[in-house]
Design a protein around this motif. Sequence first.
Motif, PDB file in Angstrom:
ATOM      1  N   PHE A  29      -1.573   4.823  -2.361  1.00  0.00           N
ATOM      2  CA  PHE A  29      -2.054   3.339  -1.937  1.00  0.00           C
ATOM      3  C   PHE A  29      -3.178   3.018  -2.143  1.00  0.00           C
ATOM      4  CE2 PHE A  29       2.035   5.484   0.827  1.00  0.00           C
ATOM      5  CZ  PHE A  29       2.579   4.763   0.304  1.00  0.00           C
ATOM      6  N   SER A  30      -4.441   3.730  -2.599  1.00  0.00           N
ATOM      7  CA  SER A  30      -5.374   3.153  -2.503  1.00  0.00           C
ATOM      8  C   SER A  30      -6.260   3.307  -1.163  1.00  0.00           C
ATOM      9  CB  SER A  30      -5.736   2.623  -3.671  1.00  0.00           C
ATOM     10  OG  SER A  30      -5.091   2.373  -5.011  1.00  0.00           O
ATOM     11  N   GLU A 103       2.066  -5.438   3.951  1.00  0.00           N
ATOM     12  CA  GLU A 103       3.432  -4.856   3.697  1.00  0.00           C
ATOM     13  C   GLU A 103       2.971  -3.766   2.611  1.00  0.00           C
ATOM     14  OE1 GLU A 103       3.838  -6.949  -0.032  1.00  0.00           O
ATOM     15  OE2 GLU A 103       4.551  -8.650   1.107  1.00  0.00           O
ATOM     16  N   LEU A 104       1.509  -3.364   2.881  1.00  0.00           N
ATOM     17  CA  LEU A 104       0.565  -2.298   2.485  1.00  0.00           C
ATOM     18  C   LEU A 104       0.955  -1.230   3.441  1.00  0.00           C
ATOM     19  CD1 LEU A 104      -0.497  -0.799  -0.279  1.00  0.00           C
ATOM     20  CD2 LEU A 104      -2.588  -1.328   0.982  1.00  0.00           C
ATOM     21  N   ALA A 105       0.326  -1.931   5.129  1.00  0.00           N
ATOM     22  CA  ALA A 105       0.643  -0.853   6.242  1.00  0.00           C
ATOM     23  C   ALA A 105       1.665  -0.217   6.119  1.00  0.00           C
ATOM     24  CB  ALA A 105      -0.128  -1.483   7.576  1.00  0.00           C
ATOM     25  N   GLU A 106       2.557  -1.220   6.411  1.00  0.00           N
ATOM     26  CA  GLU A 106       4.136  -0.472   6.559  1.00  0.00           C
ATOM     27  C   GLU A 106       4.708   0.654   5.425  1.00  0.00           C
ATOM     28  OE1 GLU A 106       6.251  -4.312   6.308  1.00  0.00           O
ATOM     29  OE2 GLU A 106       5.019  -4.809   8.271  1.00  0.00           O
ATOM     30  N   ALA A 107       4.519   0.294   4.225  1.00  0.00           N
ATOM     31  CA  ALA A 107       4.431   1.187   3.230  1.00  0.00           C
ATOM     32  C   ALA A 107       3.762   3.143   3.904  1.00  0.00           C
ATOM     33  CB  ALA A 107       3.929   0.617   1.383  1.00  0.00           C
ATOM     34  N   ALA A 108       2.466   2.564   3.280  1.00  0.00           N
ATOM     35  CA  ALA A 108       1.903   3.715   3.802  1.00  0.00           C
ATOM     36  C   ALA A 108       2.581   4.217   5.285  1.00  0.00           C
ATOM     37  CB  ALA A 108       0.388   3.312   4.349  1.00  0.00           C
ATOM     38  N   ILE A 109       2.508   3.520   6.550  1.00  0.00           N
ATOM     39  CA  ILE A 109       3.081   4.193   7.313  1.00  0.00           C
ATOM     40  C   ILE A 109       4.181   5.189   7.572  1.00  0.00           C
ATOM     41  CG2 ILE A 109       3.908   3.803  10.067  1.00  0.00           C
ATOM     42  CD1 ILE A 109       1.716   1.745  10.257  1.00  0.00           C
ATOM     43  N   THR A 110       5.233   4.689   6.465  1.00  0.00           N
ATOM     44  CA  THR A 110       6.214   4.889   6.238  1.00  0.00           C
ATOM     45  C   THR A 110       6.427   6.460   5.428  1.00  0.00           C
ATOM     46  OG1 THR A 110       7.681   3.301   6.358  1.00  0.00           O
ATOM     47  CG2 THR A 110       8.658   5.122   5.405  1.00  0.00           C
ATOM     48  N   ALA A 111       4.806   6.355   5.118  1.00  0.00           N
ATOM     49  CA  ALA A 111       4.888   7.757   3.949  1.00  0.00           C
ATOM     50  C   ALA A 111       3.624   8.809   4.987  1.00  0.00           C
ATOM     51  CB  ALA A 111       3.821   7.406   2.192  1.00  0.00           C
ATOM     52  N   VAL A 112       3.091   8.085   5.572  1.00  0.00           N
ATOM     53  CA  VAL A 112       2.391   9.097   6.303  1.00  0.00           C
ATOM     54  C   VAL A 112       2.906   9.458   7.632  1.00  0.00           C
ATOM     55  CG1 VAL A 112       0.981   9.514   8.599  1.00  0.00           C
ATOM     56  CG2 VAL A 112       0.126   8.154   5.558  1.00  0.00           C
ATOM     57  N   GLU A 113       4.179   8.985   8.163  1.00  0.00           N
ATOM     58  CA  GLU A 113       4.555   9.226   9.295  1.00  0.00           C
ATOM     59  C   GLU A 113       5.806  10.449   8.385  1.00  0.00           C
ATOM     60  OE1 GLU A 113       7.385   6.511  10.758  1.00  0.00           O
ATOM     61  OE2 GLU A 113       5.646   5.743  12.465  1.00  0.00           O
ATOM     62  N   ALA A 114       6.427  10.199   7.382  1.00  0.00           N
ATOM     63  CA  ALA A 114       7.265  11.592   6.498  1.00  0.00           C
ATOM     64  C   ALA A 114       6.327  12.318   6.235  1.00  0.00           C
ATOM     65  CB  ALA A 114       7.846  10.985   5.102  1.00  0.00           C
ATOM     66  N   ALA A 115       5.431  12.558   5.273  1.00  0.00           N
ATOM     67  CA  ALA A 115       3.940  13.853   5.851  1.00  0.00           C
ATOM     68  C   ALA A 115       4.400  14.466   7.326  1.00  0.00           C
ATOM     69  CB  ALA A 115       2.953  12.891   4.722  1.00  0.00           C
TER      70      ALA A 115
END
Length: 141
Positions: A29-30, A103-115
Amino acid sequence: MDPDDSPGYLLWRATLRWQRQITATLAPFSLTHVQFVLLASLWWLDREGVLPNQLTLAQHADTDVKMTSQVLRRLEDKGLLVRETDAADTRAKRLRITGRGRELAEAAITAVEAADTAFFSAAPDRDALLATLRPLAAPRD
């Protein structure tokens, strides 16, 4: 005392491992970790109908005000948020997340929650872990 009997030492090691995992998760996500925290906090406040200034966001994220300003400048350069002079207080900057930032926040939040789910699955009792961490993370005056 054995290091494995030291809560501070164990927390330090766990924190370092968790931070490495989050850094790797955010790389596509840079975003740095602090950029993510501030963008996610702005996203959350926006969802709650709050148009924060930089100080409010720094307090919400529990980050240093000067550092927050510098990081927000970088996020603004990326087109993820807009900083606007507050009409009521010209010294303050109001923050507005952009569509791209949302959009970036929502995608990154999803990825961080999975991590987070994967990382903390090693803890035998998630509820007990949360009960232990909440008072340690609570704001202090």
